[in-house]
Write a protein that holds these residues in place. Structure first.
Motif, PDB file in Angstrom:
ATOM      1  N   GLY A 176      55.748  40.547  21.110  1.00  0.00           N
ATOM      2  CA  GLY A 176      56.349  40.898  22.390  1.00  0.00           C
ATOM      3  C   GLY A 176      56.628  42.373  22.600  1.00  0.00           C
ATOM      4  N   ASN A 180      61.970  38.626  17.749  1.00  0.00           N
ATOM      5  CA  ASN A 180      61.143  38.363  18.921  1.00  0.00           C
ATOM      6  C   ASN A 180      60.254  37.129  18.781  1.00  0.00           C
ATOM      7  OD1 ASN A 180      61.914  40.682  20.515  1.00  0.00           O
ATOM      8  ND2 ASN A 180      60.804  41.916  19.015  1.00  0.00           N
ATOM      9  N   ASN A 200      56.017  34.203  20.762  1.00  0.00           N
ATOM     10  CA  ASN A 200      57.087  35.115  21.145  1.00  0.00           C
ATOM     11  C   ASN A 200      58.171  34.325  21.856  1.00  0.00           C
ATOM     12  OD1 ASN A 200      55.425  37.196  20.254  1.00  0.00           O
ATOM     13  ND2 ASN A 200      54.563  37.535  22.287  1.00  0.00           N
ATOM     14  N   LYS A 201      59.405  34.724  21.678  1.00  0.00           N
ATOM     15  CA  LYS A 201      60.516  33.988  22.263  1.00  0.00           C
ATOM     16  C   LYS A 201      60.598  34.136  23.780  1.00  0.00           C
ATOM     17  CE  LYS A 201      63.161  33.884  17.989  1.00  0.00           C
ATOM     18  NZ  LYS A 201      64.385  34.269  17.255  1.00  0.00           N
ATOM     19  N   ASP A 202      59.737  34.999  24.350  1.00  0.00           N
ATOM     20  CA  ASP A 202      59.681  35.111  25.806  1.00  0.00           C
ATOM     21  C   ASP A 202      58.766  34.048  26.415  1.00  0.00           C
ATOM     22  OD1 ASP A 202      57.175  35.984  25.101  1.00  0.00           O
ATOM     23  OD2 ASP A 202      57.343  37.955  26.040  1.00  0.00           O
ATOM     24  N   ARG A 253      55.500  33.301  25.326  1.00  0.00           N
ATOM     25  CA  ARG A 253      54.076  33.621  25.279  1.00  0.00           C
ATOM     26  C   ARG A 253      53.590  33.543  23.837  1.00  0.00           C
ATOM     27  NH1 ARG A 253      50.456  35.910  28.661  1.00  0.00           N
ATOM     28  NH2 ARG A 253      48.654  36.956  27.739  1.00  0.00           N
ATOM     29  N   ASN A 302      51.167  32.026  28.589  1.00  0.00           N
ATOM     30  CA  ASN A 302      52.534  31.536  28.773  1.00  0.00           C
ATOM     31  C   ASN A 302      52.539  30.016  28.761  1.00  0.00           C
ATOM     32  OD1 ASN A 302      52.462  34.244  30.766  1.00  0.00           O
ATOM     33  ND2 ASN A 302      54.223  34.067  29.415  1.00  0.00           N
TER      34      ASN A 302
END
Length: 387
Positions: free
Chosen positions: A66, A323, A341-343, A345, A363
């Motif tokens: 990320g 992350n 990734n923790k977002d 993605r 995503n």
């Protein structure tokens, strides 16, 4: 040898990769000089990685879990120049190591033959540097491990080491060379501010055929699998000689119109060939609940044989921070690469039959969704397409 024409260089690259035993037999008696090998072979090929990294870094930046870093032009150019200079130095120093170790394993000291081994065995690693042009494909630099196989074949032959000592000679050379490269990596770190190489560990005393090393950007490599890996590579290279890329439209037909709530919104395919080696791929974009993922199926064809090194050497990687995480290794007999990734993605890829790469990236609700997309491809049908 005082230099290589462009056509000769391409032909030798092709032969050393696809017909290494036969090519080492041709290389062995060839007249050459250390300077000629450095300028005619090492210099042009060693430039591939630094130049590709320079272009990739400036165009795409470097991303991990990320976080994206885009170097300045000055930093990128200086890093490329230093990397290139150190690559040349490494080749020369490796030849000195090979020559110095020869008498300890019943071989014959010969600086020119040692330079041949260092130069030509590095071919796969040099060519794998091209993947740096797209940082997201940098994991394919693992194909450079094929250079260990080339070293295994060429070292005892050119240095005239007896068969019963050839394995020990090869393993000790690999270990010493890796120590050299890590030292050079530390120097590179000090000069460019890049990330330092990971620590190396090995559980083998000098002359023992075993142990493991931690290679920067690759992961843990089991040197004890060298002999086993050579047998696997010999079979893989034989397959690669006749490998023909699957038609790109046939690959595109494997991508489902919809699966698991995802709907395909676009599809494209491509193929390419150079120097008798080629590949093909197809990818589609899928959307669901405002999220978008790309599912790709690629046929590495001849180059896929080199990917066998990942499974042969039991290569494993693992990294985690606040992350997210990255990991790779063998799962159910297939080499698998997983990032999240923790977002929200990530990517999930599987190497099938040391040839086909299936990967989902984008995503998604979780890594399981990406695994399901990869699982939507009929792996049995895909493997049956291998020619």
């Amino acid at each position: 040898m005082t230099g290589e024409t462009s056509s000769n260089l391409i032909e030798r690259c092709k032969n050393i990769l696809l017909k290494p035993k036969e090519e080492w037999a041709r290389i062995d008696p060839e007249p050459a000089t250390v300077s000629g090998l450095m300028t005619g072979w090492v210099a042009p090929l060693a430039a591939i990685g630094p130049v590709a990294g320079l272009i990739g870094g400036l165009a795409f930046g470097y991303s991990a879990l990320g976080v994206t870093y885009r170097p300045s032009i000055t930093t990128a150019v200086v890093g490329a120049v230093i990397g290139y200079a150190l690559a040349l130095l490494c080749a020369w120093l490796l030849s000195k190591i090979i020559d110095a170790l020869a008498p300890n394993f019943g071989g014959q000291k010969n600086p020119v033959q040692a330079m041949k081994v260092a130069a030509y065995s590095g071919t796969a690693a040099y060519l794998a540097g091209i993947f740096q042009i797209i940082p997201q494909l940098a994991i394919l630099g693992i194909l450079g491990l094929y250079s260990l196989y080339l070293l295994y074949l060429g070292l005892p032959r050119l240095m005239k080491a007896p068969e019963d000592k050839a394995m020990g000679y090869t393993v000790v050379t690999v270990i010493v060379a890796i120590v050299l490269f890590i030292v050079v990596g530390v120097v590179t770190t000090a000069l460019t501010g890049a990330l330092a190489p990971r620590a190396m560990t090995y559980g083998a005393a000098a002359g023992a055929a075993g142990g493991s090393v931690e290679l920067p950007g690759v992961g843990k490599v089991d040197l004890g699998k060298l002999e086993e890996a050579s047998a696997k590579m010999e079979a893989a290279v034989e397959r690669a000689k006749t490998a023909t890329p699957v038609d790109r439209q046939a690959l595109a037909a494997l991508l489902p119109a919809s699966t698991g709530g995802w709907t395909r919104t676009a599809v494209e395919s491509s193929s390419a060939s150079a120097g008798g080696m080629g590949g093909s791929q197809a990818e589609a974009r899928y959307e669901a609940n405002g999220q978008s993922v790309r599912l790709k199926v690629a046929d590495l064809a001849s180059a896929g044989a080199f990917a066998a090194m990942a499974s042969a050497f039991k290569v494993e990687t693992s990294r985690e921070d606040d992350n997210g995480y990255e990991k790779s290794g063998m799962i159910d007999g297939r080499y698998t690469i997983e990032k999240w990734n923790k977002d929200g993605r990530g990517s999930y890829g599987v190497l099938l039959a040391d040839r086909f790469l299936i990967e989902a990236e984008g995503n998604a609700p979780d890594i399981g969704a990406l695994k399901s997309l990869v699982g939507s491809i009929d792996l049995g049908k895909l493997q049956g397409m291998a020619g």
